[in-house]
Design a protein around this motif. Sequence first.
Motif, PDB file in Angstrom:
ATOM      1  N   HIS A  86      37.319  35.531  39.822  1.00  0.00           N
ATOM      2  CA  HIS A  86      38.495  36.373  39.959  1.00  0.00           C
ATOM      3  C   HIS A  86      39.195  36.188  41.299  1.00  0.00           C
ATOM      4  CE1 HIS A  86      39.291  38.951  36.607  1.00  0.00           C
ATOM      5  NE2 HIS A  86      40.100  39.657  37.371  1.00  0.00           N
ATOM      6  N   LYS A  87      38.375  35.992  42.334  1.00  0.00           N
ATOM      7  CA  LYS A  87      38.917  35.926  43.695  1.00  0.00           C
ATOM      8  C   LYS A  87      39.912  34.788  43.869  1.00  0.00           C
ATOM      9  CE  LYS A  87      35.400  38.093  46.563  1.00  0.00           C
ATOM     10  NZ  LYS A  87      34.150  37.889  45.790  1.00  0.00           N
ATOM     11  N   GLN A  88      39.648  33.670  43.133  1.00  0.00           N
ATOM     12  CA  GLN A  88      40.519  32.515  43.331  1.00  0.00           C
ATOM     13  C   GLN A  88      41.835  32.625  42.567  1.00  0.00           C
ATOM     14  OE1 GLN A  88      37.101  30.241  42.078  1.00  0.00           O
ATOM     15  NE2 GLN A  88      37.502  28.785  43.698  1.00  0.00           N
ATOM     16  N   LEU A  89      41.957  33.672  41.722  1.00  0.00           N
ATOM     17  CA  LEU A  89      43.185  33.808  40.945  1.00  0.00           C
ATOM     18  C   LEU A  89      44.340  34.243  41.827  1.00  0.00           C
ATOM     19  CD1 LEU A  89      41.805  35.635  37.792  1.00  0.00           C
ATOM     20  CD2 LEU A  89      42.455  33.230  37.997  1.00  0.00           C
ATOM     21  N   THR A  90      45.518  33.822  41.430  1.00  0.00           N
ATOM     22  CA  THR A  90      46.699  34.273  42.168  1.00  0.00           C
ATOM     23  C   THR A  90      46.932  35.751  41.864  1.00  0.00           C
ATOM     24  OG1 THR A  90      48.170  33.780  40.335  1.00  0.00           O
ATOM     25  CG2 THR A  90      47.767  31.999  41.916  1.00  0.00           C
ATOM     26  N   ALA A  91      47.701  36.372  42.684  1.00  0.00           N
ATOM     27  CA  ALA A  91      48.036  37.781  42.463  1.00  0.00           C
ATOM     28  C   ALA A  91      48.743  37.950  41.130  1.00  0.00           C
ATOM     29  CB  ALA A  91      48.911  38.292  43.611  1.00  0.00           C
ATOM     30  N   ASP A  92      49.617  36.976  40.801  1.00  0.00           N
ATOM     31  CA  ASP A  92      50.348  37.037  39.531  1.00  0.00           C
ATOM     32  C   ASP A  92      49.386  36.987  38.354  1.00  0.00           C
ATOM     33  OD1 ASP A  92      52.745  37.235  40.687  1.00  0.00           O
ATOM     34  OD2 ASP A  92      53.421  35.164  40.249  1.00  0.00           O
ATOM     35  N   ALA A  93      48.407  36.069  38.432  1.00  0.00           N
ATOM     36  CA  ALA A  93      47.453  35.915  37.331  1.00  0.00           C
ATOM     37  C   ALA A  93      46.658  37.201  37.167  1.00  0.00           C
ATOM     38  CB  ALA A  93      46.528  34.729  37.592  1.00  0.00           C
ATOM     39  N   ARG A  94      46.237  37.781  38.286  1.00  0.00           N
ATOM     40  CA  ARG A  94      45.474  39.039  38.204  1.00  0.00           C
ATOM     41  C   ARG A  94      46.311  40.123  37.545  1.00  0.00           C
ATOM     42  NH1 ARG A  94      43.389  37.603  43.292  1.00  0.00           N
ATOM     43  NH2 ARG A  94      44.768  39.064  44.387  1.00  0.00           N
ATOM     44  N   GLU A  95      47.564  40.147  37.900  1.00  0.00           N
ATOM     45  CA  GLU A  95      48.488  41.119  37.315  1.00  0.00           C
ATOM     46  C   GLU A  95      48.607  40.891  35.801  1.00  0.00           C
ATOM     47  OE1 GLU A  95      50.703  44.180  36.687  1.00  0.00           O
ATOM     48  OE2 GLU A  95      49.719  43.766  38.627  1.00  0.00           O
ATOM     49  N   SER A  96      48.703  39.605  35.405  1.00  0.00           N
ATOM     50  CA  SER A  96      48.836  39.271  33.980  1.00  0.00           C
ATOM     51  C   SER A  96      47.603  39.690  33.201  1.00  0.00           C
ATOM     52  CB  SER A  96      49.051  37.772  33.796  1.00  0.00           C
ATOM     53  OG  SER A  96      50.244  37.373  34.413  1.00  0.00           O
ATOM     54  N   LEU A  97      46.410  39.470  33.788  1.00  0.00           N
ATOM     55  CA  LEU A  97      45.171  39.856  33.098  1.00  0.00           C
ATOM     56  C   LEU A  97      45.155  41.368  32.870  1.00  0.00           C
ATOM     57  CD1 LEU A  97      42.416  37.657  34.820  1.00  0.00           C
ATOM     58  CD2 LEU A  97      43.279  37.480  32.470  1.00  0.00           C
ATOM     59  N   ARG A  98      45.590  42.100  33.915  1.00  0.00           N
ATOM     60  CA  ARG A  98      45.620  43.567  33.781  1.00  0.00           C
ATOM     61  C   ARG A  98      46.635  44.022  32.737  1.00  0.00           C
ATOM     62  NH1 ARG A  98      44.382  43.824  39.273  1.00  0.00           N
ATOM     63  NH2 ARG A  98      46.574  43.638  39.871  1.00  0.00           N
ATOM     64  N   ALA A  99      47.685  43.204  32.565  1.00  0.00           N
ATOM     65  CA  ALA A  99      48.771  43.592  31.639  1.00  0.00           C
ATOM     66  C   ALA A  99      48.392  43.383  30.172  1.00  0.00           C
ATOM     67  CB  ALA A  99      50.031  42.797  31.964  1.00  0.00           C
ATOM     68  N   LEU A 100      47.303  42.619  29.925  1.00  0.00           N
ATOM     69  CA  LEU A 100      46.919  42.376  28.518  1.00  0.00           C
ATOM     70  C   LEU A 100      46.531  43.693  27.853  1.00  0.00           C
ATOM     71  CD1 LEU A 100      44.733  39.123  28.722  1.00  0.00           C
ATOM     72  CD2 LEU A 100      46.953  39.383  27.587  1.00  0.00           C
ATOM     73  N   PRO A 101      46.948  43.883  26.608  1.00  0.00           N
ATOM     74  CA  PRO A 101      46.598  45.126  25.914  1.00  0.00           C
ATOM     75  C   PRO A 101      45.117  45.122  25.524  1.00  0.00           C
ATOM     76  CG  PRO A 101      47.734  43.648  24.405  1.00  0.00           C
ATOM     77  CD  PRO A 101      47.738  42.979  25.752  1.00  0.00           C
ATOM     78  N   SER A 102      44.596  46.276  25.130  1.00  0.00           N
ATOM     79  CA  SER A 102      43.224  46.353  24.619  1.00  0.00           C
ATOM     80  C   SER A 102      43.242  46.080  23.117  1.00  0.00           C
ATOM     81  CB  SER A 102      42.660  47.751  24.866  1.00  0.00           C
ATOM     82  OG  SER A 102      43.411  48.680  24.096  1.00  0.00           O
ATOM     83  N   VAL A 103      42.063  45.834  22.554  1.00  0.00           N
ATOM     84  CA  VAL A 103      41.962  45.649  21.097  1.00  0.00           C
ATOM     85  C   VAL A 103      42.462  46.918  20.407  1.00  0.00           C
ATOM     86  CG1 VAL A 103      40.351  45.394  19.173  1.00  0.00           C
ATOM     87  CG2 VAL A 103      40.106  43.950  21.192  1.00  0.00           C
ATOM     88  N   ASP A 104      42.059  48.072  20.922  1.00  0.00           N
ATOM     89  CA  ASP A 104      42.496  49.334  20.306  1.00  0.00           C
ATOM     90  C   ASP A 104      44.008  49.470  20.346  1.00  0.00           C
ATOM     91  OD1 ASP A 104      40.115  50.228  19.427  1.00  0.00           O
ATOM     92  OD2 ASP A 104      39.636  51.354  21.271  1.00  0.00           O
ATOM     93  N   GLY A 105      44.581  49.064  21.483  1.00  0.00           N
ATOM     94  CA  GLY A 105      46.031  49.118  21.611  1.00  0.00           C
ATOM     95  C   GLY A 105      46.701  48.261  20.543  1.00  0.00           C
ATOM     96  N   LEU A 106      46.169  47.056  20.356  1.00  0.00           N
ATOM     97  CA  LEU A 106      46.751  46.144  19.353  1.00  0.00           C
ATOM     98  C   LEU A 106      46.569  46.704  17.939  1.00  0.00           C
ATOM     99  CD1 LEU A 106      45.626  42.664  20.773  1.00  0.00           C
ATOM    100  CD2 LEU A 106      47.971  43.561  20.660  1.00  0.00           C
TER     101      LEU A 106
END
Length: 468
Positions: free
Chosen positions: A3-23
């Motif tokens: 995780h540490k090597q990810l860019t800030a944008d990538a970390r943001e994108s991972l957080r933005a993914l919906p949950s299975v329940d959400g889908l």
Amino acid sequence: MTHKQLTADARESLRALPSVDGLLRLEATGALVESYGRALTVTALRAALDEARDAIRGGEPDQAPGDARLVARARAWLEAALTPTLKPVINAAGVIIHTNLGRAPLSDAALAALQAVGAGYATLEYDLDAGQRGSRAVHAEQMLTRITAAEAALVVNNNAAAVLLMLTALCQGQEVIISRGQLVEIGGGFRVPDVMAQSGARLVEVGTTNRTHLRDYASAISANTAAILVAHHSNFKIIGFTSEPPLAELAELARARGILLLYDQGSGALLDVSPYGLEAEPTVLAGLEAGADVVAFSGDKLLGGPQAGILCGRRSAIEPLKRHPLARAVRPDKLCLAALSATLRPYLTGQTPAEIPVWRMLARPLDEVAADAEAWANHLRAAGVAAHTLAGEARVGGGSLPGTSLPTRLVAIRRANAARLAADLRLGTPPVIGRIQDDLFLLDPRTVLPGQADGLLQAVLAACIGTV
Ligand SMILES: *Cc1c(COP(=O)(O)O)cnc(C)c1O
């Protein structure tokens, strides 16, 4: 990557993914749940989310995909997961009995019988006259004894099972004599010595790879000998200084010494192939006439039917096979018996070359094949594909008639990358199997079934110029 090597944008994108329940709460997902069930849909949504996470971590798009895209990926996953891996292909490879492509295509009558018997209940083991339990042995076996004039017949799952049953029931704990030239491997793990070992019969090898004489067999017979086994070397050929005693002489020897002659004929040729310009293949009938006590062969090679193993011969040799416990383990099902009976019918009425696809392909005159090849090449050329026709050879295949071939006419397609075209056609719908020779991609009309030509040409055009 952590995780540490990810860019800030990538970390943001991972957080933005919906949950299975959400889908699952989305309307579009409701349709998937309805078609595919909840459990499988959840698995598909997880797969779509995993795929998105991997892409983001891999630095691909560092934007999270939207809900609609994730649901579309889940739908694609579900469709792929539920597509059968066993599917029809067009065989333009020019190998009539192609084991990897399922051997014999079935006749119309066999297909109708499968439909009729498979869709409901059947007289598999029911005697309508008596109103009580009957025998599944009656169905194809009566036809087989009529066709071959053998006293008795037995149908099992495949010829490997037929040979195993024959050796187990008739020779277990005793010796079986076989020529060293016949210790063959048929393919798919069927090796005569291994089957022999499995049956509990003791192998006694006689002669040499290229020559075995009647006296070799005669001097190997002991008080412990149960049988002589002759295995047709159906998938290879020994040429040059060779000799094997004729079956009739072996039958005479076996009879005189009170042992059995067992013959693994293999191909199930019930008719002579020589009228079609092929080298003569020993037929089942010739084996029985020569005096073999049991002849074993496949249902889905030259016989042209479903996968089956067939044993024909003397009643005294077939009856112990029927009673052996192994027979129960290798018995055929109603679909096999329905298709086999329907396949056998034209052998009784003399209609085989007209009705059985394998024989239709064998019997098809060269000028008819050439007319197809010409028409296909013209069609492809008219669309701008570099195609011409070429004399070639079709093979019988399926471990039958090694080294002999049938004249055919091929369509040759010239492409910068023939292997690429072959791969595209394999992966198309329907998949088309051709072959490559001298950088040309070749299609053989002889093994293409009536009604498949349009689909084949469309597939070729789609692969060559992207037109459908
Ligand atoms: C094909 C063949 C077999 C195996 O038959 P399956 O039906 O594939 O089990 C055994 N012996 C011979 C001589 C064959 O040609």
